[in-house]
Design an enzyme around this catalytic site. Sequence first.
Site, PDB file in Angstrom:
ATOM      1  N   ASP A  85      -5.427   0.915 -13.390  1.00 19.23           N
ATOM      2  CA  ASP A  85      -4.496  -0.177 -13.698  1.00 19.23           C
ATOM      3  C   ASP A  85      -4.561  -1.366 -12.740  1.00 19.23           C
ATOM      4  O   ASP A  85      -4.918  -1.234 -11.581  1.00 19.23           O
ATOM      5  CB  ASP A  85      -3.046   0.336 -13.786  1.00 19.23           C
ATOM      6  CG  ASP A  85      -2.610   1.165 -12.589  1.00 19.23           C
ATOM      7  OD1 ASP A  85      -3.481   1.706 -11.869  1.00 19.23           O
ATOM      8  OD2 ASP A  85      -1.393   1.284 -12.364  1.00 19.23           O
ATOM      9  N   GLU A 143      -1.540   4.233 -11.801  1.00 23.22           N
ATOM     10  CA  GLU A 143      -1.321   4.629 -10.398  1.00 23.22           C
ATOM     11  C   GLU A 143      -0.201   3.803  -9.793  1.00 23.22           C
ATOM     12  O   GLU A 143       0.613   4.297  -9.023  1.00 23.22           O
ATOM     13  CB  GLU A 143      -2.605   4.463  -9.578  1.00 23.22           C
ATOM     14  CG  GLU A 143      -2.551   5.109  -8.195  1.00 23.22           C
ATOM     15  CD  GLU A 143      -1.664   4.372  -7.191  1.00 23.22           C
ATOM     16  OE1 GLU A 143      -0.953   5.032  -6.418  1.00 23.22           O
ATOM     17  OE2 GLU A 143      -1.683   3.127  -7.186  1.00 23.22           O
ATOM     18  N   GLU A 144      -0.168   2.512 -10.143  1.00 28.12           N
ATOM     19  CA  GLU A 144       0.799   1.609  -9.505  1.00 28.12           C
ATOM     20  C   GLU A 144       2.240   1.976  -9.837  1.00 28.12           C
ATOM     21  O   GLU A 144       3.151   1.632  -9.106  1.00 28.12           O
ATOM     22  CB  GLU A 144       0.529   0.153  -9.902  1.00 28.12           C
ATOM     23  CG  GLU A 144      -0.833  -0.383  -9.452  1.00 28.12           C
ATOM     24  CD  GLU A 144      -0.965  -0.499  -7.944  1.00 28.12           C
ATOM     25  OE1 GLU A 144       0.011  -0.233  -7.230  1.00 28.12           O
ATOM     26  OE2 GLU A 144      -2.073  -0.849  -7.490  1.00 28.12           O
ATOM     27  N   HIS A 365      -2.135  -6.223  -3.363  1.00 29.21           N
ATOM     28  CA  HIS A 365      -0.937  -6.602  -4.125  1.00 29.21           C
ATOM     29  C   HIS A 365      -0.525  -8.055  -3.882  1.00 29.21           C
ATOM     30  O   HIS A 365       0.660  -8.367  -3.885  1.00 29.21           O
ATOM     31  CB  HIS A 365       0.255  -5.678  -3.812  1.00 29.21           C
ATOM     32  CG  HIS A 365       0.072  -4.276  -4.299  1.00 29.21           C
ATOM     33  ND1 HIS A 365       1.119  -3.441  -4.616  1.00 29.21           N
ATOM     34  CD2 HIS A 365      -1.048  -3.549  -4.529  1.00 29.21           C
ATOM     35  CE1 HIS A 365       0.651  -2.272  -5.016  1.00 29.21           C
ATOM     36  NE2 HIS A 365      -0.665  -2.300  -4.962  1.00 29.21           N
TER      37      HIS A 365
HETATM   38 ZN   LIG Z   1      -1.793  -0.665  -5.327  1.00 28.74          ZN
HETATM   39 ZN   LIG Z   2      -4.261   1.231  -5.301  1.00 31.13          ZN
END
Ligand SMILES: [Zn+2]
Ligand SMILES: [Zn+2]
Length: 394
Positions: A85, A143-144, A365
């Site tokens: 993702d 995952e996020e 991020h």
């Molecule tokens: Zn991340």
């Molecule tokens: Zn990551």
Amino acid sequence: MALKPQPAVRQPDSAVTQRLVTHRRELHAAPELSFKEVETARYIAGRLDALGVDKLTEGVGGTGVVAEIRGERPGRCVLVRADMDGLPLTETADVPYRSTRAGVMHACGHDVHMAIVLELARWLAERRHELAGMVRFVFQPAEEQAGGAKLTIDAGVLDGIDRVVGLHVWSQLPTGQVAVPPSVVMASADMFTLIIRGRGGHGALPHLAVDAVVIAAEVVTALQTLVSRETSPVAPVVITLGSVHGGSAANIVASEVVIQGTLRTFDAELRRHLLARIAQVAEGIAGTMRGKSEFRHDSGTPPTINDPAIATLVREAAAGVVGKNAVVPWEPLMVGEDFAYFLEQRPGCFFMLGGAPEGVPVVHHTPEFRIDERCLPIGFQVMTAAVLRLLQPD
Ligand SMILES: [Zn+2]
Ligand SMILES: [Zn+2]
């Protein structure tokens, strides 16, 4: 009969590097958010199918893709995980392979992980006859949001698996270096909500009301004492209350305040203890002040903790690729990673791949996030060497 040796990893040729870069850039240009990795999954499944993998399953835990390559000789079963993702950010870098989707970006490097694991699948598929054991590739969604790993595990991806391995490219670690933590890699990450309830009333008549704002203020302060007074000073813990909302006007006593926070620790037992204490302290204070508190555990991942023996094997494999001096110590991070769920259930290792870009340092991020693509062949070689080592009986 003497056993044939496992295939050996060599310096990747330019075709390998070219494929790694192409896959990474194509995936980078078309990022998708958690649980919406539909085109990403199609891309991965299409390439795995073309390799002639032994088993290919789509739609695992939502949009996940799982494939297997079975060696012609018996051996261990190793799971290799990549996450799929992107994040809700708009990329600022002016590169030809920049995200084509406004508001979505591979800002954590999951495109790098997918490219490396795809190339590993190709490498192993071409050497099946030399291979002892089975490798299962898990391309997991979300995952996020820390939900994908758990859903793929619930779907059975760990069945029959002896060992697990995963990697994360890291923009703070110089390209060429690899960190293989002996134990703690990253923290647990829990999100919680406290709903403080009082009784509303006139701002000038507080004695006829129960002020949820005053209760919330006490709760906010008291929760920090869980860190400073109830936790060993040598055990790292973070409690952050990032959002406090309540009330409607200056002259009205608020009936409700909603506090949202996160807890981070490196220790599973401490995590359990503190989650329970956050609820208890808030309830106790609210009760004393004639109000009520409700605790909601919104989400949480365990701490990411490597198996020391498996980490040693992976460290040796990494040193064989980048040299001993480039395998560097790792300072555990307070960020969370849902590979933790795999490590809770099987011995394994999560290693960090240096990918710091030249120029201005960047943080994961953020819209400026970039990685140095020279980390791709390094990550591929380290992952390949690690998997070959983990397939071997000790
Ligand atoms: Zn991340
Ligand atoms: Zn990551």
